[in-house]
Design an enzyme around this catalytic site. Sequence first.
Site, PDB file in Angstrom:
ATOM      1  N   SER A  88       1.101  -1.165  -0.205  1.00 53.79           N
ATOM      2  CA  SER A  88      -0.087   0.050  -0.129  1.00 53.79           C
ATOM      3  C   SER A  88       0.885   1.061   0.114  1.00 53.79           C
ATOM      4  CB  SER A  88      -0.801  -0.045   1.288  1.00 53.79           C
ATOM      5  OG  SER A  88      -1.498   1.189   1.555  1.00 53.79           O
ATOM      6  N   TYR A 111      -2.233  -0.425  10.540  1.00 52.48           N
ATOM      7  CA  TYR A 111      -2.066  -1.021   9.155  1.00 52.48           C
ATOM      8  C   TYR A 111      -0.553  -0.907   8.509  1.00 52.48           C
ATOM      9  CZ  TYR A 111      -3.857  -1.040   4.456  1.00 52.48           C
ATOM     10  OH  TYR A 111      -4.192  -1.498   3.074  1.00 52.48           O
TER      11      TYR A 111
HETATM   12  N1  LIG Z   1      -8.365  -0.345  -1.748  1.00 55.88           N
HETATM   13  C1  LIG Z   1      -7.432   0.260  -1.338  1.00 55.88           C
HETATM   14  O1  LIG Z   1      -7.556   1.618  -1.430  1.00 55.88           O
HETATM   15  C2  LIG Z   1      -6.163  -0.369  -1.185  1.00 55.88           C
HETATM   16  C3  LIG Z   1      -4.988   0.370  -1.176  1.00 55.88           C
HETATM   17  C4  LIG Z   1      -3.920   0.138  -0.827  1.00 55.88           C
HETATM   18  C5  LIG Z   1      -3.647  -1.281  -0.429  1.00 55.88           C
HETATM   19  N2  LIG Z   1      -4.790  -2.200  -0.465  1.00 55.88           N
HETATM   20  C6  LIG Z   1      -4.771  -3.563  -0.110  1.00 55.88           C
HETATM   21  O2  LIG Z   1      -5.216  -4.242  -1.190  1.00 55.88           O
HETATM   22  C7  LIG Z   1      -5.592  -5.449  -0.866  1.00 55.88           C
HETATM   23  C8  LIG Z   1      -6.911  -5.887  -1.183  1.00 55.88           C
HETATM   24  O3  LIG Z   1      -7.846  -5.214  -0.757  1.00 55.88           O
HETATM   25  P1  LIG Z   1      -9.080  -4.516  -1.399  1.00 55.88           P
HETATM   26  O4  LIG Z   1      -9.015  -3.018  -1.468  1.00 55.88           O
HETATM   27  O5  LIG Z   1      -9.375  -5.112  -2.673  1.00 55.88           O
HETATM   28  O6  LIG Z   1     -10.432  -4.685  -0.449  1.00 55.88           O
HETATM   29  P2  LIG Z   1     -11.295  -5.957  -0.246  1.00 55.88           P
HETATM   30  O7  LIG Z   1     -12.350  -5.539  -1.514  1.00 55.88           O
HETATM   31  O8  LIG Z   1     -12.082  -5.749   1.147  1.00 55.88           O
HETATM   32  O9  LIG Z   1     -10.636  -7.370  -0.546  1.00 55.88           O
HETATM   33  C9  LIG Z   1      -9.934  -8.168   0.502  1.00 55.88           C
HETATM   34  C10 LIG Z   1      -9.794  -9.338   0.140  1.00 55.88           C
HETATM   35  O10 LIG Z   1      -9.090  -9.765   1.302  1.00 55.88           O
HETATM   36  C11 LIG Z   1      -9.707 -11.259   1.756  1.00 55.88           C
HETATM   37  N3  LIG Z   1      -9.492 -11.587   2.831  1.00 55.88           N
HETATM   38  C12 LIG Z   1      -9.638 -10.799   4.064  1.00 55.88           C
HETATM   39  N4  LIG Z   1      -9.350 -11.874   5.171  1.00 55.88           N
HETATM   40  C13 LIG Z   1      -9.029 -13.023   4.735  1.00 55.88           C
HETATM   41  C14 LIG Z   1      -8.456 -14.183   5.329  1.00 55.88           C
HETATM   42  N5  LIG Z   1      -8.369 -14.296   6.618  1.00 55.88           N
HETATM   43  N6  LIG Z   1      -8.521 -15.102   4.501  1.00 55.88           N
HETATM   44  C15 LIG Z   1      -8.438 -15.045   3.209  1.00 55.88           C
HETATM   45  N7  LIG Z   1      -8.855 -13.836   2.419  1.00 55.88           N
HETATM   46  C16 LIG Z   1      -9.166 -12.789   3.144  1.00 55.88           C
HETATM   47  C17 LIG Z   1     -11.358 -10.994   1.377  1.00 55.88           C
HETATM   48  O11 LIG Z   1     -11.807 -12.150   1.102  1.00 55.88           O
HETATM   49  P3  LIG Z   1     -12.935 -12.958   2.114  1.00 55.88           P
HETATM   50  O12 LIG Z   1     -13.661 -11.715   3.037  1.00 55.88           O
HETATM   51  O13 LIG Z   1     -14.007 -13.420   1.087  1.00 55.88           O
HETATM   52  O14 LIG Z   1     -12.127 -13.914   2.716  1.00 55.88           O
HETATM   53  C18 LIG Z   1     -11.291 -10.071   0.102  1.00 55.88           C
HETATM   54  O15 LIG Z   1     -11.352 -10.786  -1.038  1.00 55.88           O
HETATM   55  C19 LIG Z   1      -5.480  -5.624   0.705  1.00 55.88           C
HETATM   56  O16 LIG Z   1      -4.381  -6.197   1.021  1.00 55.88           O
HETATM   57  C20 LIG Z   1      -5.334  -4.246   1.109  1.00 55.88           C
HETATM   58  O17 LIG Z   1      -4.749  -3.858   2.283  1.00 55.88           O
HETATM   59  C21 LIG Z   1      -5.885  -1.604  -0.787  1.00 55.88           C
END
Ligand SMILES: NC(=O)c1ccc[n+]([C@@H]2O[C@H](COP(=O)([O-])OP(=O)(O)OC[C@H]3O[C@@H](n4cnc5c(N)ncnc54)[C@H](OP(=O)(O)O)[C@@H]3O)[C@@H](O)[C@H]2O)c1
Length: 248
Positions: free
Chosen positions: A143, A156
Site C-alpha cells: 500500500s 495498518y
Molecule cells: N483499496 C485500497 O485503496 C487499497 C490501497 C492499498 C492497498 N490495499 C490492499 O489491497 C488488498 C486488497 O484489498 P481490497 O482493497 O481489494 O479490499 P476488499 O475488497 O475488502 O478485499 C479484501 C480481500 O481480502 C480477503 N480476505 C480478508 N481476510 C481474509 C482471510 N483471513 N483469508 C483469506 N482472505 C481474506 C477478502 O476475502 P474474504 O472476506 O472472502 O475472505 C477479500 O477478497 C489488501 O491487502 C489491502 O490492504 C487496498
Amino acid sequence: MTNNIAGKVIIVTGASSGMGAAAARHLAGHGASIVLAARRTDRIEGIVDDITGSGGQAIAVETDVTRLEDMQRLAKAAIDAFGRIDVLMNNAGLMPLSPLERLKVDEWNQMIDVNLRGVLHGIAAVLPHMQERKSGHIITTASVAAYKVFPASAVYSATKFALRGLTEGLRQEVKPYNIRTTLISPGAVTTELLDHISEADVQSANQDYVGKVGIPAESFARMVAFAVSQPDDVDVNEIVFRPTAQEL
Ligand SMILES: NC(=O)c1ccc[n+]([C@@H]2O[C@H](COP(=O)([O-])OP(=O)(O)OC[C@H]3O[C@@H](n4cnc5c(N)ncnc54)[C@H](OP(=O)(O)O)[C@@H]3O)[C@@H](O)[C@H]2O)c1
C-alpha cells in the site's frame, strides 16, 4: 503488452472482491489459469463461473490465509488442477483503521494475522515448489501506507511497512532459484476495504476521501499484468501507484 501471461498458473488470494477479483478476471482474460482463494466461496465460485463461461480456466478454493494448512491445501489444489504454480499473488488484506489510543487490540492482531502472517503462509506454501522448479513469481499487495503513515493508520502501516522488508529479503534470497518478487503498493482504490472500519468517524472520513479520489480496481489489475508479462529475465520489484488526484 508482451503476453508472458497466457498459460501461466496464478493463485490470487483475496480474490472474492475488490482488487483481487479484478486481477483474477484480468489475468484470466489474458489466458492465465487462475486459482481464486478467499473465505467467501459464493463470491469466488461466481467469478469462476464468469471466467469459465467466457472460455477461460479457473478454480475456487476456500482459504483463510491466517491458517498455514489452508494455504498449503490451496497450493496443492493449484498443482492438482493445473500441474504447477507460476505466480502467487498474496493480496488478501484488511484495514480496520483506528487511533492507537482506542486500543482496538483485536483488530491490531487481525491485521497482523491477515496482512503479514497470511503473506508468510503464502510464501511457505509455494516456495519449495518454486525452488524445485527454479521458476516462479511471488507478488504481494502492500500500500502507499507502506511508505507513509496517516491518521489512524499506525498498525495498518506497520503491517504494510513489514511487507516491504519481507519482500526485499525474499528478493535477495530467491535469486539462485530464478524466482521473481514484486511488491505492488496502491493508493486509494474503490473496493470494499473501508466497510470493515469499525470506528464510525474514521470510516466516514476515509469514505469521503476515497469517494472523491478513488480509482477503479482495474488499475491494480493492469499493474499486476505489467509485472507478470515482463520477459522472464526482467524482475519488476516495486510498483507504487496512486490516483492522480491523491496527495498523500
Ligand atoms: N483499496 C485500497 O485503496 C487499497 C490501497 C492499498 C492497498 N490495499 C490492499 O489491497 C488488498 C486488497 O484489498 P481490497 O482493497 O481489494 O479490499 P476488499 O475488497 O475488502 O478485499 C479484501 C480481500 O481480502 C480477503 N480476505 C480478508 N481476510 C481474509 C482471510 N483471513 N483469508 C483469506 N482472505 C481474506 C477478502 O476475502 P474474504 O472476506 O472472502 O475472505 C477479500 O477478497 C489488501 O491487502 C489491502 O490492504 C487496498
